[in-house]
Design an enzyme around this catalytic site. Structure first.
Site, short mmCIF file in Angstrom:
data_model
loop_
_atom_site.label_atom_id
_atom_site.label_comp_id
_atom_site.label_asym_id
_atom_site.label_seq_id
_atom_site.Cartn_x
_atom_site.Cartn_y
_atom_site.Cartn_z
N ALA A 13 0.96 -1.17 -0.06
CA ALA A 13 0.05 0.01 0.13
C ALA A 13 0.90 1.18 0.08
CB ALA A 13 -0.90 0.06 1.34
N VAL A 14 2.07 1.28 0.88
CA VAL A 14 2.75 2.55 0.80
C VAL A 14 3.67 2.52 -0.40
CG1 VAL A 14 4.83 3.47 2.16
CG2 VAL A 14 2.62 2.69 3.49
N ARG A 39 7.18 -13.75 -3.69
CA ARG A 39 5.45 -13.97 -4.24
C ARG A 39 5.20 -13.02 -5.48
NH1 ARG A 39 5.12 -13.91 1.38
NH2 ARG A 39 5.09 -11.67 1.39
N CYS A 134 2.54 6.99 11.47
CA CYS A 134 1.51 8.02 10.85
C CYS A 134 0.56 8.86 11.58
CB CYS A 134 0.52 7.07 9.89
SG CYS A 134 -0.13 5.77 10.84
N GLN A 161 -8.60 5.74 13.05
CA GLN A 161 -7.56 5.43 12.02
C GLN A 161 -7.90 4.44 11.06
OE1 GLN A 161 -4.09 5.46 15.70
NE2 GLN A 161 -3.76 4.36 13.81
N HIS A 247 -6.70 9.04 8.29
CA HIS A 247 -6.65 9.16 9.91
C HIS A 247 -7.30 10.67 10.16
CE1 HIS A 247 -4.65 5.47 10.21
NE2 HIS A 247 -3.42 5.93 10.60
N GLN A 320 -3.14 8.81 5.63
CA GLN A 320 -2.24 8.03 6.30
C GLN A 320 -1.21 7.71 5.41
OE1 GLN A 320 -1.78 4.28 5.74
NE2 GLN A 320 -0.24 4.52 7.44
P1 A2P Z 1 4.73 -9.03 -1.74
O1 A2P Z 1 3.72 -8.17 -2.29
O2 A2P Z 1 5.45 -9.68 -2.52
O3 A2P Z 1 4.05 -9.84 -0.42
P2 A2P Z 1 1.61 -3.97 2.83
O4 A2P Z 1 2.04 -2.85 3.69
O5 A2P Z 1 0.72 -3.33 1.96
O6 A2P Z 1 0.98 -5.22 3.38
O7 A2P Z 1 2.71 -4.37 1.88
C1 A2P Z 1 4.07 -4.92 2.36
C2 A2P Z 1 5.01 -4.97 1.19
O8 A2P Z 1 6.39 -5.67 1.72
C3 A2P Z 1 4.80 -5.94 -0.02
O9 A2P Z 1 5.34 -5.29 -0.91
C4 A2P Z 1 5.36 -7.26 0.27
O10 A2P Z 1 5.60 -7.83 -0.99
C5 A2P Z 1 6.75 -6.60 1.06
N1 A2P Z 1 7.05 -7.74 1.86
C6 A2P Z 1 6.81 -8.56 2.69
N2 A2P Z 1 7.50 -9.43 3.07
C7 A2P Z 1 8.61 -9.10 2.48
C8 A2P Z 1 9.87 -10.07 2.56
N3 A2P Z 1 10.03 -11.02 3.41
N4 A2P Z 1 10.79 -9.50 1.71
C9 A2P Z 1 10.53 -8.58 0.71
N5 A2P Z 1 9.22 -7.80 0.64
C10 A2P Z 1 8.43 -8.25 1.53
#
Ligand code: A2P
Length: 339
Positions: A13-14, A39, A134, A161, A247, A320
């Site tokens: 999201a960010v 993923r 935030c 929030q 928020h 936020q």
């Molecule tokens: P991914 O899309 O491959 O899961 P949010 O805050 O919206 O939940 O997003 C979290 C972000 O952090 C996503 O881009 C997610 O990628 C990434 N992320 C989560 N776990 C890992 C990890 N172990 N290594 C790299 N990126 C990660």
């Protein structure tokens, strides 16, 4: 000269807001490295009309990078800090991992921009800037200009929030559970601990022995570090409400001496990053629908607390994902690298 910029958590999201903010502010990006978990490796995102491939984050991802914007959670930030900084790359971290670490600047550019450059290794810094929580950033945009005029003694905050603070999956959960509710179908919460559609609950961050949840303690402790003033006491109750990305905060602010409502309006009216929005005649004040997608933090509904001297009530609303996260982080990078 431009910069080679890495985005860690680019699909989140960010993360997607980092891209939009960098583009909109014309941050000098020469090369972009989009990183996420395995993923999403192979998926693509757009930046300035070009398609960029997301790759899996590894310890070698930061080679040649000047700046890395992190928003993939505290454990990822902790695991990759060393490889990022060792590559000579400035880390601006949106997680809570290093915010209270001595020597790591915690920066809101409208409040303490001079701290941002202290992160640079060339200046003996730790190579990390922490982006505050935030709720803290949004509160401080309103509190700081008032505090500089008349010192604040104590703040009592109630926060409302949005889902986005818990990431993209929580925003999806709000949409999907609302749809299920309206369709009369059961919905089992997967991301947040409680039903979210047409409901609200005290913030789901971990509970501490004090009875405050971590979010409430972040607001108190981070504000003191950013204002660099331990005399400011903040207590709060943080609540998750079914709003997507903005928020709102009700702040009851006790000052060390009188600050009139008129003077407070004047101070907030000229404060950078703040917009006063209100219409007393229509009883119309800032709302998430006004502020979602906006850079500024909106304030209104200033009034004298009739129960106590030297005290004002203020209503504050901020996006936020923007000022609460991506925008503030990019502004920190600007203050450090372009300032
Ligand atoms: P991914 O899309 O491959 O899961 P949010 O805050 O919206 O939940 O997003 C979290 C972000 O952090 C996503 O881009 C997610 O990628 C990434 N992320 C989560 N776990 C890992 C990890 N172990 N290594 C790299 N990126 C990660």
């Amino acid at each position: 000269m431009g910069f080679k910029v890495a985005i860690v958590g680019a699909t989140g999201a960010v993360g997607v807001e980092f891209l939009k903010v960098l583009e909109r502010r014309n941050f000098p990006v020469d090369e972009l490295v989009l990183l996420a978990s395995k993923r999403s490796a192979g998926t693509t995102l757009e930046f300035k009309g070009k398609t960029h491939m997301v790759t899996e984050l590894t310890h070698g991802s930061f080679a040649g990078c000047h700046l890395a914007l992190f928003s993939a959670g505290a454990s990822v930030s902790r695991a990759y800090r060393e490889s990022c900084v060792a590559a000579g790359c400035l880390m601006v971290d949106n997680s809570s991992a290093f915010r209270m670490e001595a020597g790591v600047p915690l920066v809101v550019p409208e409040v303490n921009p001079q701290q941002a450059r202290k992160a640079l290794r060339s200046q003996g810094g730790a190579g990390v800037i922490a982006n505050p929580n935030c709720t803290t950033i949004i509160a401080l945009l309103a509190l700081n200009p008032l505090h500089r005029a008349v010192p604040i003694k104590r703040v009592v905050a109630a926060t409302y929030q949005a889902a986005s603070g818990a990431g993209h999956a929580a925003m999806e959960e709000l949409l999907n559970s609302t749809r299920a509710y309206l369709d009369g179908k059961p919905y089992e919460p997967k991301v947040l601990p409680f039903p979210y559609a047409f409901n609200l609950f005290p913030h789901n961050s971990p509970m501490t022995a004090s009875g405050y949840c971590e979010e409430e303690l972040k607001l108190a402790k981070e504000s003191v570090k950013i204002l660099d003033d331990p005399s400011v006491k903040i207590t709060g109750t943080c609540v998750r409400v079914p709003v997507l990305r903005t928020h709102a905060e009700a702040l009851n602010i006790e000052f060390t001496r009188e600050l009139s409502v008129e003077r407070a309006y004047e101070l907030l009216g000229k404060a950078p990053g703040v917009t006063v929005l209100e219409d007393r005649a229509r009883n119309r004040w800032p709302m998430p629908v006004d502020v979602a997608g906006k850079d500024d933090v909106y304030v209104g509904r200033l009034r004298k607390d009739h129960t106590q001297d030297n005290t004002l009530d203020v209503w504050v609303v901020g996006d936020q994902l923007l000022k609460g996260a991506a925008l503030n982080a990019v502004q920190c990078a600007e203050a450090a690298l372009l300032g």
